[in-house]
Design a protein around this motif. Structure first.
Motif, short mmCIF file in Angstrom:
data_model
loop_
_atom_site.label_atom_id
_atom_site.label_comp_id
_atom_site.label_asym_id
_atom_site.label_seq_id
_atom_site.Cartn_x
_atom_site.Cartn_y
_atom_site.Cartn_z
N LYS A 63 0.85 -1.19 0.00
CA LYS A 63 0.00 0.00 0.00
C LYS A 63 0.89 1.25 0.00
CE LYS A 63 -3.56 -2.71 1.09
NZ LYS A 63 -4.57 -3.14 0.11
N GLU A 64 0.36 2.31 -0.58
CA GLU A 64 1.02 3.61 -0.48
C GLU A 64 0.10 4.55 0.28
OE1 GLU A 64 3.36 5.59 -3.67
OE2 GLU A 64 1.67 6.99 -3.68
N VAL A 65 0.61 5.13 1.35
CA VAL A 65 -0.18 6.07 2.13
C VAL A 65 0.12 7.49 1.66
CG1 VAL A 65 1.54 6.18 4.00
CG2 VAL A 65 -0.84 6.81 4.46
N ARG A 66 -0.95 8.27 1.50
CA ARG A 66 -0.81 9.65 1.04
C ARG A 66 -1.45 10.59 2.05
NH1 ARG A 66 -2.18 8.67 -5.47
NH2 ARG A 66 -0.34 7.34 -5.85
N PHE A 67 -0.87 11.77 2.20
CA PHE A 67 -1.24 12.70 3.27
C PHE A 67 -1.70 14.04 2.68
CE2 PHE A 67 2.21 9.93 4.69
CZ PHE A 67 1.70 9.38 5.86
N PRO A 68 -2.97 14.21 2.37
CA PRO A 68 -3.42 15.48 1.79
C PRO A 68 -3.14 16.70 2.66
CG PRO A 68 -5.08 13.80 1.45
CD PRO A 68 -4.06 13.20 2.37
N TYR A 69 -3.21 16.55 3.99
CA TYR A 69 -2.95 17.69 4.87
C TYR A 69 -1.47 18.09 4.87
CZ TYR A 69 -7.64 16.96 6.81
OH TYR A 69 -9.00 16.81 6.96
N LEU A 70 -0.61 17.19 4.40
CA LEU A 70 0.82 17.51 4.35
C LEU A 70 1.27 17.89 2.95
CD1 LEU A 70 2.38 14.84 6.76
CD2 LEU A 70 1.73 17.22 7.22
N ASP A 71 0.34 18.24 2.09
CA ASP A 71 0.70 18.84 0.81
C ASP A 71 1.48 20.13 1.11
OD1 ASP A 71 -0.33 18.97 -2.33
OD2 ASP A 71 0.07 20.93 -1.44
N GLU A 72 2.61 20.32 0.41
CA GLU A 72 3.46 21.48 0.72
C GLU A 72 2.71 22.80 0.58
OE1 GLU A 72 6.48 18.31 -0.42
OE2 GLU A 72 4.43 18.84 -0.91
N GLN A 73 1.83 22.91 -0.40
CA GLN A 73 1.09 24.16 -0.56
C GLN A 73 0.15 24.41 0.62
OE1 GLN A 73 -0.10 25.36 -4.65
NE2 GLN A 73 0.30 23.21 -5.13
N LEU A 74 -0.47 23.33 1.11
CA LEU A 74 -1.37 23.49 2.25
C LEU A 74 -0.58 23.81 3.52
CD1 LEU A 74 -4.52 21.39 2.88
CD2 LEU A 74 -3.11 22.09 4.79
N VAL A 75 0.56 23.16 3.70
CA VAL A 75 1.40 23.45 4.87
C VAL A 75 1.85 24.90 4.85
CG1 VAL A 75 3.60 22.92 6.00
CG2 VAL A 75 2.16 21.06 5.16
N LEU A 76 2.30 25.36 3.68
CA LEU A 76 2.74 26.74 3.56
C LEU A 76 1.61 27.72 3.85
CD1 LEU A 76 5.05 28.70 2.79
CD2 LEU A 76 4.19 28.60 0.45
N ARG A 77 0.42 27.42 3.31
CA ARG A 77 -0.72 28.28 3.55
C ARG A 77 -1.04 28.35 5.05
NH1 ARG A 77 -5.42 29.36 0.58
NH2 ARG A 77 -4.05 29.26 -1.24
N ALA A 78 -1.00 27.22 5.71
CA ALA A 78 -1.30 27.19 7.14
C ALA A 78 -0.25 27.97 7.94
CB ALA A 78 -1.37 25.76 7.64
N MET A 79 1.00 27.89 7.51
CA MET A 79 2.06 28.62 8.21
C MET A 79 1.88 30.13 8.07
SD MET A 79 5.34 26.26 7.15
CE MET A 79 6.50 27.57 7.54
N LYS A 80 1.42 30.58 6.93
CA LYS A 80 1.30 32.01 6.66
C LYS A 80 -0.02 32.59 7.18
CE LYS A 80 2.66 33.44 2.62
NZ LYS A 80 2.74 33.57 1.14
N THR A 81 -0.98 31.72 7.50
CA THR A 81 -2.29 32.17 7.97
C THR A 81 -2.21 32.59 9.43
OG1 THR A 81 -3.45 30.70 6.43
CG2 THR A 81 -4.68 31.46 8.37
N PRO A 82 -2.77 33.74 9.80
CA PRO A 82 -2.76 34.14 11.22
C PRO A 82 -3.53 33.16 12.08
CG PRO A 82 -4.14 35.61 9.91
CD PRO A 82 -3.40 34.75 8.94
N VAL A 83 -3.12 33.04 13.32
CA VAL A 83 -3.61 31.99 14.19
C VAL A 83 -5.12 32.05 14.39
CG1 VAL A 83 -3.15 33.31 16.29
CG2 VAL A 83 -3.22 30.81 16.39
N TRP A 84 -5.70 33.27 14.44
CA TRP A 84 -7.13 33.38 14.71
C TRP A 84 -7.98 32.95 13.51
CZ3 TRP A 84 -3.85 37.52 14.03
CH2 TRP A 84 -4.11 38.38 12.97
N GLU A 85 -7.34 32.70 12.37
CA GLU A 85 -8.05 32.15 11.22
C GLU A 85 -7.90 30.64 11.11
OE1 GLU A 85 -6.93 34.23 7.69
OE2 GLU A 85 -7.69 36.17 8.39
N LYS A 86 -7.27 30.02 12.11
CA LYS A 86 -7.11 28.56 12.15
C LYS A 86 -7.84 27.97 13.36
CE LYS A 86 -2.61 29.05 11.92
NZ LYS A 86 -1.13 28.85 11.78
N CYS A 87 -7.46 28.44 14.53
CA CYS A 87 -8.16 28.05 15.76
C CYS A 87 -8.46 29.34 16.53
CB CYS A 87 -7.34 27.06 16.59
SG CYS A 87 -5.61 27.53 16.83
N ASP A 88 -9.49 29.34 17.31
CA ASP A 88 -10.08 30.60 17.77
C ASP A 88 -10.49 30.48 19.23
OD1 ASP A 88 -11.20 33.10 17.72
OD2 ASP A 88 -13.00 32.50 16.65
#
Length: 576
Positions: free
Chosen positions: A493-518
């Protein structure tokens, strides 16, 4: 997915081209569609260097089985590739990605020979790393007599190294040949190289040299690049802004919610489309993707997005694992009618899994979902203990083992099948034919789903929360994904991680905290709890109201693999 193994040897215990039958079997489990081997030799003034490259292939890209290792007939250069290059230099990769990578390396090798610089070869791997794709590789550039190897920045594929200190000989492998202390995980912090012909000490190979991951300036995902301690994962600065007093609360119609839903949908689609039909599927509905399914928020959102991405005639398997834990079973009481409580159905992940399965059926009435109840008796757990310990090595703690058990048996995908839209038939024994597994790992680190994130907020407000989030994201590349890869790839089997897509990780890093958890605003305002609030609101938009409110639970407790023998066992204890 592939199994890769490379031996670079002088007169050491690594000498020879043969691999043990046990190792061959494990490598072939990772890649059952092809076994290939290339041997070559470098003549030196003193002791020659013998090189053996082995690859096994699980064919998931292109319209044919692509044989490995790749070898350049003109120069003799060799590539062992285990990865998924979704795009290179912003362009989607059509056909087999390994072939595309090797073509780039052949051109880079020519430039390197002309200029005397390693940069053209390093830039090939950086061009993949800067976009999207999990990978591990070993590349022998014959003209420069140099070995290059490494893992992607997030460490999503396994690569181990074992070095003989007597002469510098070494082995690189997807799995350890034996549980020996010399085996180490290759760090995911760059590309490593070893120049095999050295004038300084011709009888001893040098230590590997690390080359930084430096994304090309033209990469579309590179944002505000930081330097030194400011740069997290070599991608960008982590947004450490403190929310102003008038920062809006996250609500279902907030732009961060819509933006995350669009991006996550794209990440899932990339990972589930154009997968070749598995062999020997028989008369069952076409199934190419399965989800590691606890019924929690992260995995259920992925299953729901699979529905939006896949053709109508493809089914999705939901692999839900539950264990007979003797310590817990002894504490279970009979139900109100005096019947014995089912030890598997009483597992927390089985309970949430069935609820989420029902909600998916309501949200996606014409999609065939199969809920695969993977029940693991304690006796069977014990029978596979030695195999699991061997696969997770060099990880060797009780927590490693308890997590690995759940992933190992879930990936095997054998259980009782309950099919959506078919409430009249009895469940039947079933083994998923899917060769691609989706995992929800990464969502907690990116969006604030762990209990310690709330503790950080209680301790020091948003500054404390940001510190915890930044620490978790920075450690993604050091997580145990190599261990998990070895355990699940054992079942082809090959396991794939959509949440660890580099574009998504980068977006989450650049997003202010109050727009992720509140954590400043109560659940009454948005209808869901603060932890991972942006993802919970995405779930609401997808019609998953119950799942949006599901609490976080660690896999070893949800499946009940933790502390099977004794409640006094600590997760940090070394396996005895």
């Amino acid at each position: 997915m592939c199994g890769i193994h490379a031996v670079v040897s002088r007169n050491s215990r690594f000498h020879g081209t043969a691999i043990s039958e046990k190792l061959r079997r494990c490598l072939c489990n990772r890649g059952p569609d092809h076994f290939g081997q290339v041997t070559t030799r470098l003549e030196t003034v003193t002791t020659p260097v013998n090189l053996t490259f082995t690859s096994t292939v699980l064919a998931l890209r292109g319209d044919h089985v692509t044989k490995q290792p790749f070898q350049d007939p003109q120069t003799g250069s060799v590539l062992c590739w285990n990865g998924e290059a979704w795009r290179i230099n912003s362009q989607p990769v059509d056909g087999n990605d390994g072939e595309a990578i090797f073509a780039l390396l052949r051109e880079a090798s020519k430039k390197s020979s002309e200029t005397g610089s390693r940069d053209p070869i390093l830039d090939v791997f950086r061009s993949i790393q800067a976009i999207t794709g999990p990978f591990a590789f070993v590349y022998f550039d014959r003209p420069s007599e140099t070995i290059y190897f490494g893992r992607d920045r997030l460490g999503r594929r396994s690569l181990l190294i074992c070095r003989d200190e007597s002469d510098g000989s070494f082995v690189l492998s997807s799995i350890a040949e034996a549980c020996e202390e010399k085996w180490k995980e290759v760090d995911s912090d760059g590309v490593y190289s070893v120049v095999l012909r050295q004038d300084a000490d011709p009888d001893h190979l040098p230590l590997p040299v690390r080359h930084e991951w430096l994304p090309p300036a033209t990469s579309e995902i590179v944002g505000e690049i930081g330097t030194g301690d400011e740069c997290v994962l070599g991608l960008a600065r982590f947004n450490s802004d403190i929310p102003p007093e008038d920062a809006p609360a996250l609500c279902p119609d907030s732009e961060p919610v819509r933006s995350l839903q669009r991006l996550l949908s794209s990440c899932v689609k990339t990972r589930v489309m154009n997968i070749p039909k598995p062999p020997s599927t028989g008369s069952t509905p076409d199934t190419r993707v399965a989800v590691l399914f606890s019924g929690g928020l992260d995995c259920t959102v992925l299953a729901r997005l699979c529905h939006d991405s896949l053709p109508r005639d493809q089914a999705v398997d939901l692999l839900n694992v539950a264990f007979e834990n003797p310590r817990v079973a002894a504490q279970l009481h009979k139900d109100a009618k005096g019947a014995a409580v089912d030890v598997y159905e009483a597992c927390p992940d089985r309970i949430t899994g069935r609820k989420a399965f029902a909600e998916l059926q309501r949200a996606c009435p014409w999609r065939i979902f199969r809920f695969v109840a993977v029940n693991v008796p304690y006796k069977e757990t014990c029978e596979h203990r030695a195999q699991v310990i061997s696969l997770i090595y060099p990880h060797n703690t009780e927590m490693d083992l308890s997590i690995a058990y759940a992933l190992y048996f879930a990936a095997r995908g054998q259980g009782m099948c309950y099919q959506s839209g078919d409430s009249t038939s009895e469940p039947a024994p079933y083994t998923t034919p899917a060769r691609v597994l989706l995992s929800g790992l990464g969502a907690d680190e990116l969006f604030g789903g762990y209990g310690r994130h709330f503790v950080g907020y209680q301790r020091a407000g948003y500054a404390g929360l940001i510190d915890e989030l930044k620490l978790d994201v920075s450690r993604l590349g050091k997580r145990n994904l190599g261990r998990d890869d070895r355990v699940m790839a054992h079942w082809s089997k090959e396991v794939r991680f959509p949440y660890l897509d580099e574009q998504l990780v980068l977006r989450a890093m650049k997003t202010p905290v109050w727009e992720k958890c509140d954590f400043r605003n109560s659940e009454d305002i948005s209808g869901v709890e603060p932890g991972k609030r942006v993802l919970r609101l995405v779930a609401l938009e997808l019609g998953l109201e119950q799942v949006a409110r599901e609490k976080k639970r660690a896999i070893q407790f949800g499946a009940r693999t933790a502390k099977m023998e004794s409640g006094r066992v600590k997760g940090t204890m070394v396996i005895s």
